[in-house]
Design a protein around this motif. Structure first.
Motif, PDB file in Angstrom:
ATOM      1  N   THR A 222       0.852  -1.198   0.000  1.00 37.22           N
ATOM      2  CA  THR A 222       0.000   0.000   0.000  1.00 37.22           C
ATOM      3  C   THR A 222       0.888   1.248   0.000  1.00 37.22           C
ATOM      4  OG1 THR A 222      -0.215  -0.105   2.408  1.00 37.22           O
ATOM      5  CG2 THR A 222      -1.896  -1.229   1.104  1.00 37.22           C
ATOM      6  N   ASP A 223       0.677   2.153   0.943  1.00 42.75           N
ATOM      7  CA  ASP A 223       1.550   3.322   1.098  1.00 42.75           C
ATOM      8  C   ASP A 223       2.594   2.942   2.137  1.00 42.75           C
ATOM      9  OD1 ASP A 223       2.791   5.638   1.841  1.00 42.75           O
ATOM     10  OD2 ASP A 223       0.963   6.692   2.445  1.00 42.75           O
ATOM     11  N   ARG A 226       2.875   4.684   5.433  1.00 40.45           N
ATOM     12  CA  ARG A 226       1.821   4.571   6.437  1.00 40.45           C
ATOM     13  C   ARG A 226       2.129   3.342   7.276  1.00 40.45           C
ATOM     14  NH1 ARG A 226      -4.770   3.683   5.845  1.00 40.45           N
ATOM     15  NH2 ARG A 226      -5.179   4.581   7.894  1.00 40.45           N
ATOM     16  N   CYS A 238       0.220   5.051  -2.882  1.00 47.83           N
ATOM     17  CA  CYS A 238      -0.216   3.690  -2.542  1.00 47.83           C
ATOM     18  C   CYS A 238      -0.246   2.805  -3.782  1.00 47.83           C
ATOM     19  CB  CYS A 238      -1.602   3.760  -1.905  1.00 47.83           C
ATOM     20  SG  CYS A 238      -2.385   2.163  -1.683  1.00 47.83           S
ATOM     21  N   PHE A 241      -3.756   1.449  -4.625  1.00 47.98           N
ATOM     22  CA  PHE A 241      -4.673   2.465  -5.147  1.00 47.98           C
ATOM     23  C   PHE A 241      -4.609   2.585  -6.670  1.00 47.98           C
ATOM     24  CE2 PHE A 241      -6.543   6.701  -5.744  1.00 47.98           C
ATOM     25  CZ  PHE A 241      -7.702   6.547  -4.985  1.00 47.98           C
ATOM     26  N   CYS A 260      -8.570   7.759   3.806  1.00 49.98           N
ATOM     27  CA  CYS A 260      -7.167   7.361   3.883  1.00 49.98           C
ATOM     28  C   CYS A 260      -6.343   8.522   4.442  1.00 49.98           C
ATOM     29  CB  CYS A 260      -6.692   6.959   2.486  1.00 49.98           C
ATOM     30  SG  CYS A 260      -4.917   6.653   2.386  1.00 49.98           S
ATOM     31  N   ILE A 265      -9.820   5.025   7.720  1.00 50.01           N
ATOM     32  CA  ILE A 265      -9.977   3.673   7.165  1.00 50.01           C
ATOM     33  C   ILE A 265      -8.612   2.986   7.213  1.00 50.01           C
ATOM     34  CG2 ILE A 265      -9.550   4.378   4.748  1.00 50.01           C
ATOM     35  CD1 ILE A 265     -11.586   2.255   3.874  1.00 50.01           C
ATOM     36  N   CYS A 267      -5.903  -0.046   5.878  1.00 48.38           N
ATOM     37  CA  CYS A 267      -5.574  -0.608   4.566  1.00 48.38           C
ATOM     38  C   CYS A 267      -6.257  -1.955   4.328  1.00 48.38           C
ATOM     39  CB  CYS A 267      -4.059  -0.750   4.414  1.00 48.38           C
ATOM     40  SG  CYS A 267      -3.242   0.854   4.296  1.00 48.38           S
ATOM     41  N   CYS A 270      -9.712  -1.214   3.295  1.00 45.44           N
ATOM     42  CA  CYS A 270      -9.653  -0.520   1.998  1.00 45.44           C
ATOM     43  C   CYS A 270      -9.385  -1.513   0.870  1.00 45.44           C
ATOM     44  CB  CYS A 270      -8.564   0.541   2.069  1.00 45.44           C
ATOM     45  SG  CYS A 270      -8.455   1.533   0.590  1.00 45.44           S
ATOM     46  N   LYS A 271      -8.517  -2.467   1.133  1.00 45.38           N
ATOM     47  CA  LYS A 271      -8.206  -3.454   0.088  1.00 45.38           C
ATOM     48  C   LYS A 271      -9.339  -4.464  -0.082  1.00 45.38           C
ATOM     49  CE  LYS A 271      -3.894  -4.413   1.411  1.00 45.38           C
ATOM     50  NZ  LYS A 271      -2.506  -4.954   1.303  1.00 45.38           N
TER      51      LYS A 271
HETATM   52 FE1  SF4 Z   1      -3.829   2.645   0.104  1.00 46.82          FE
HETATM   53 FE2  SF4 Z   1      -6.301   2.381   0.964  1.00 46.82          FE
HETATM   54 FE3  SF4 Z   1      -4.251   2.013   2.626  1.00 46.82          FE
HETATM   55 FE4  SF4 Z   1      -4.848   4.440   1.751  1.00 46.82          FE
HETATM   56  S1  SF4 Z   1      -6.123   3.150   3.020  1.00 46.82           S
HETATM   57  S2  SF4 Z   1      -2.810   3.542   1.857  1.00 46.82           S
HETATM   58  S3  SF4 Z   1      -5.531   4.008  -0.327  1.00 46.82           S
HETATM   59  S4  SF4 Z   1      -4.774   0.785   0.845  1.00 46.82           S
END
Ligand code: SF4
Ligand code: TRP
Length: 327
Positions: A222-223, A226, A238, A241, A260, A265, A267, A270-271
């Protein structure tokens, strides 16, 4: 009609992934509505690098063509064939090889690059050097006006034009000079953030199951900045993304961007959203693929029929070629 003709080939490397879909197949699918298209499995081109490992080529053709058919390349609209079933490609390759200066091939950047990159393999062969001549034969055999290719193939296409021009100059005007058809395609990153590629082991295959895809998405980078769930993330950094942009609807994606950046939220969640949309979008194509794969003769039949169609066109050109060179 012939000025609306397109030719494109793909080396049969096996099952296709999302990068192939967005980079090639989505484009082919559109083009066949507007152009007379010839799409083929370039199995002789595979031999240029796989001459010592030919056992998988037939199976690779089958898997690749199943992906084509399931994801929208339509034999009712396009001629779908196999290069080695149309021997005129080899005949024209031979003739073109007579008029192609070796220096044109040696200065081809792709040639040097591949020789350096695949240094485990002996690529100092006649056939590998002649790759662009065979490709020129593939294209001008059908007097194609346009060739949809990626940027990496532009040097090859330039050589094709030079060879066509040289033939026309030496004998008489037989071949139009084909133009590259460059379409902007989205960049598709693999699970690890590098370009999606079979050799990196970072791919999501068109033919895999929903479960396999979901599992891969959950392992996707991801990022990397983070670290904790409470850290704000940045979708533009990310890797996952990159796929949200292709598969998550705009409104939902806008919400994700906000959540994000606000760290509301995680990851994982989100995934999960990404995996759901991706799997849902691919489901009908994958279902079709399963259906097609259950008919063991189908691919061979389509390729045999398409190759007959292609050979009829090729015969007309070759009659003209032999006449032009007085053989
Ligand atoms: Fe990527 Fe989603 Fe995590 Fe943000 S929340 S870093 S967009 S996976
Ligand atoms: N060289 C192309 C590739 O590696 C495959 C190819 C062979 C091709 N013959 C072609 C593409 C003719 C377009 C037209 O992707």
């Amino acid at each position: 009609m012939s000025n609306k003709r397109i030719v494109s080939g793909m080396r049969p490397t096996g099952k296709l992934h999302l990068g192939h879909f967005h980079g090639v197949l989505a484009n082919w699918r559109e083009l066949q509505e507007e152009y007379e298209c010839f799409f083929f499995a370039a199995d002789w081109h595979s031999l240029t690098t796989e001459y010592d490992n030919t056992g998988a080529i037939l199976e690779n053709i089958r898997e690749m063509v199943l992906d084509w058919l399931a994801f929208g390349v339509d034999p009712a609209k396009s001629v779908i064939f196999r290069q080695s079933l149309v021997p005129q490609h080899a005949e024209l390759n031979l003739i073109l090889s007579m008029i192609t200066p070796v220096s044109w091939l040696e200065r081809n950047p792709t040639f040097k690059e591949m020789q350096d990159n695949l240094d485990a393999k002996d690529l100092s062969t006649f056939g590998f050097l002649g790759y662009p001549v065979l490709m020129a034969a593939d294209i001008i055999l059908y007097r194609a006006a346009k060739v949809p290719v990626g940027h990496d193939q532009l040097p090859h296409l330039e050589i094709t034009r030079e060879i066509a021009r040289r033939f026309n100059y030496l004998y008489r005007e037989v071949f139009p000079e084909p133009a590259a058809l460059l379409t902007e395609t989205p960049k598709v990153l693999g699970l690890d953030g590098r370009k999606m590629s079979k050799s990196y082991g970072n791919s999501i295959y068109l033919s895999e199951t929903a479960e396999e895809t979901s599992k891969k998405i959950m392992s996707m980078v991801t990022d990397t900045q983070r670290v904790r769930r409470s850290d704000p993330g940045e979708p533009d950094r990310c890797v996952a993304f990159n796929l949200h942009r292709l598969y998550v609807p705009d409104d939902e994606r806008a919400e994700i961007v906000e959540s994000c950046r606000g760290a509301t939220i995680g990851c994982v969640d989100c995934k999960k959203i990404l995996a759901r949309h991706l799997v849902e979008t691919l489901a009908p194509f994958r279902a079709k693929r399963v259906e097609l794969a259950a008919r063991p003769e189908l691919v061979d039949e389509i390729l045999a029929e398409g190759s007959d169609r292609a050979a009829r066109e090729a015969t007309v050109t070759m009659t003209d070629v032999r006449d032009a060179i007085r053989l």
